[in-house]
Design a protein around this motif. Structure first.
Motif, PDB file in Angstrom:
ATOM      1  N   THR A 162      19.624  -9.566 -17.384  1.00 33.21           N
ATOM      2  CA  THR A 162      20.175  -8.788 -16.257  1.00 33.21           C
ATOM      3  C   THR A 162      21.545  -8.187 -16.564  1.00 33.21           C
ATOM      4  OG1 THR A 162      21.317 -10.493 -14.939  1.00 33.21           O
ATOM      5  CG2 THR A 162      18.943 -10.267 -14.600  1.00 33.21           C
ATOM      6  N   ASP A 165      21.597  -4.458 -15.993  1.00 35.41           N
ATOM      7  CA  ASP A 165      21.225  -3.924 -14.690  1.00 35.41           C
ATOM      8  C   ASP A 165      22.377  -3.144 -14.059  1.00 35.41           C
ATOM      9  OD1 ASP A 165      18.684  -4.394 -12.959  1.00 35.41           O
ATOM     10  OD2 ASP A 165      20.342  -4.403 -11.533  1.00 35.41           O
ATOM     11  N   THR A 170      21.939  -8.477  -8.956  1.00 43.33           N
ATOM     12  CA  THR A 170      21.235  -9.349  -9.898  1.00 43.33           C
ATOM     13  C   THR A 170      22.244 -10.307 -10.532  1.00 43.33           C
ATOM     14  OG1 THR A 170      21.414  -7.580 -11.540  1.00 43.33           O
ATOM     15  CG2 THR A 170      19.332  -7.782 -10.342  1.00 43.33           C
ATOM     16  N   TYR A 247      11.136 -10.183 -20.033  1.00 42.17           N
ATOM     17  CA  TYR A 247      11.933  -9.866 -18.858  1.00 42.17           C
ATOM     18  C   TYR A 247      11.445  -8.533 -18.313  1.00 42.17           C
ATOM     19  CZ  TYR A 247      15.805  -8.012 -16.081  1.00 42.17           C
ATOM     20  OH  TYR A 247      16.548  -7.453 -15.079  1.00 42.17           O
ATOM     21  N   TRP A 248      11.346  -8.427 -16.995  1.00 41.86           N
ATOM     22  CA  TRP A 248      10.910  -7.175 -16.387  1.00 41.86           C
ATOM     23  C   TRP A 248      11.746  -6.886 -15.151  1.00 41.86           C
ATOM     24  CZ3 TRP A 248       9.264  -7.660 -11.367  1.00 41.86           C
ATOM     25  CH2 TRP A 248       8.889  -8.949 -10.958  1.00 41.86           C
ATOM     26  N   ARG A 249      11.821  -5.606 -14.824  1.00 43.47           N
ATOM     27  CA  ARG A 249      12.644  -5.177 -13.694  1.00 43.47           C
ATOM     28  C   ARG A 249      12.107  -3.844 -13.166  1.00 43.47           C
ATOM     29  NH1 ARG A 249      15.746  -4.992  -9.220  1.00 43.47           N
ATOM     30  NH2 ARG A 249      17.936  -4.467  -9.518  1.00 43.47           N
ATOM     31  N   PHE A 266      12.584  -8.518 -10.105  1.00 37.98           N
ATOM     32  CA  PHE A 266      12.844  -8.787 -11.521  1.00 37.98           C
ATOM     33  C   PHE A 266      12.300 -10.165 -11.860  1.00 37.98           C
ATOM     34  CE2 PHE A 266      16.477  -9.950  -8.955  1.00 37.98           C
ATOM     35  CZ  PHE A 266      16.843 -11.203  -9.393  1.00 37.98           C
TER      36      PHE A 266
END
Length: 441
Positions: A162, A165, A170, A247-249, A266
């Motif tokens: 994060t 971001d 986050t 990791y995804w967002r 996320f």
């Protein structure tokens, strides 16, 4: 004065842009819309002053807890009322080659070279008495028009999920931006919430489509012990991510009235070795978070409202075998709701309600009053930024200072309630007054 794990408001950015800090921030490090676009662009926008993109930060502070801490707040500190210079940081932040790309590569190649940006923080921890690398990110960013829509996209390498971001909702850049490391804090934290910061390396790609849809995919893995020690990190007992943890967002952005609203999700999924012990197999930790942020500026006021919720599912196949947990599986979740107000770019107030709860596990939360991770309370903060509009005195170009009074108030702390009769553990013994000067130059 106490060290935060995060900082991204640095005068080298202001010097590169030839603008004041308020061009990118309300009160630093809280970003405004222009600041988010600057970050999405890989820290490369602007030509600014002909100088190496260096910046420095100092954070002197004072910590008072409602009850003294037996044995001292930390080695070398008193049991209460502790002044400290807990953090000093050096930053190389901005275009990777500063203003010198043309001189180094020639004007034609400089256009490509200036699409690479860097945020590098090296920190002296005055509590641990050691130098370490801190939040670090390398980016390549560019813009294209695809199907009639403007797309900002990029690639990155960093050391904290994060970190990349652009919103403050986050974990890596979430409020409180700074807090005392000489005060007790609740046990238990989701893996994605700074629990592996500086211990990992990750690579990813992101895109902001038509300034309305943001997507980000990455993978993280724990650095080997020799590398961590060379960078000032002690890997003993840490949770080791094995393999590649995805990791995804995703986030959507919409104008709402005069402000900008973001809502997103996320997550991080990791196979881990508890305490770097591989003898009993692997644990499985899956974090899923939801966040939202609304920001509006009007007349002399800036208002930001942030929300974050993280749910962590913990499968303790290895940890239970090793006797680290009582349960085979656990759940932990956290919630934060924050409102920040800044008047005349100078006077700020921020309030946050936070809650952490989950399954009781006497071994996992051995320091808890009843094996529970339940903690909740409020963080209230008042800020004064005397140079925020003018960028500091003439001899201190683009510098800034934030003077803060922060109070953390607990209703519960690791399962303990706030007892007025003195019976048992009292959550409010951990209430903390924290005074800080955040100085960047």
């Amino acid at each position: 004065m106490l060290i935060p794990l995060t900082c991204r408001a640095v005068p080298s950015f202001a010097r590169q842009l030839n603008m004041q800090c308020i061009a990118c921030h309300t009160e630093y490090p809280l970003l405004n819309e222009f600041g988010r676009q600057f970050k999405l662009g890989g820290y490369t926008l602007g030509t600014g002053q002909d100088a190496i993109p260096l910046a420095l930060m100092l954070q002197p502070s004072f910590t008072h807890t409602q009850a003294p801490q037996a044995g001292g707040a930390a080695p070398g500190f008193n049991d209460n009322n502790n002044p400290a210079l807990t953090q000093a940081s050096i930053f190389y932040a901005g275009r990777l080659f500063g203003p010198y790309a043309g001189k180094l590569f020639g004007e034609s190649e400089a256009e490509l070279a200036n699409k690479f940006g860097l945020f590098l923080q090296v920190t002296y921890d005055g509590v641990g008495k050691a130098w370490t690398w801190d939040n670090t990110e390398f980016r390549y960013a560019d813009t294209k028009t695809i199907g009639g829509k403007n797309v900002t996209y990029g690639l990155y390498l960093n050391n904290n999920p994060t970190l990349q971001d652009p919103w403050n909702s986050t974990p890596a850049w979430g409020y409180p931006f700074t807090s005392s490391h000489l005060a007790p804090t609740p046990a238990g934290s989701p893996l994605i919430a700074n629990s592996v910061s500086q211990q990992v390396a990750g690579a990813g790609a992101y895109a902001m489509i038509a300034n309305s849809l943001y997507v980000d995919l990455a993978g993280y893995r724990t650095l080997d012990q020799h590398t961590q020690r060379a960078l000032g990190i002690n890997p003993d007992g840490e949770t080791q991510i094995t393999g590649l943890a995805p990791y995804w967002r995703i986030a959507v952005v919409r104008p709402v009235g005069p402000g900008i609203w973001e809502a997103g999700a996320f997550g991080l999924a990791a196979d881990t070795y508890p305490g770097r012990d591989q003898s009993a197999g692997k644990d499985r930790i899956v974090d899923i978070g939801l966040d939202s942020q609304y920001q509006e500026s009007f007349k002399q006021s800036d208002v930001t409202v942030m929300f974050s919720w993280i749910n962590e599912h913990q499968d303790w196949k290895a940890s239970q075998t090793l006797g680290n947990t009582s349960n085979a599986t656990d759940r932990l979740w956290t919630l934060k709701a924050t409102v920040s107000y800044l008047f005349d770019k100078t006077y700020g107030l921020t309030g946050q309600y936070f809650m952490k709860d989950g399954d009781a596990d006497p071994l996992l939360y051995s320091g808890s009053a009843n094996g529970s991770p339940r903690s909740d309370g409020f963080v209230l903060q008042a800020n004064y930024l005397p140079f925020n509009k003018d960028g500091g005195p003439k001899f201190w170009s683009r510098s800034n200072v934030k003077l803060s009074v922060q109070y953390t108030f607990y209703n519960r702390f690791d399962g303990a309630k706030a007892n007025y009769d003195g019976a048992g553990a009292n959550a409010r013994d951990n209430n903390t007054l924290y005074l800080e000067a955040w100085i960047v130059f």
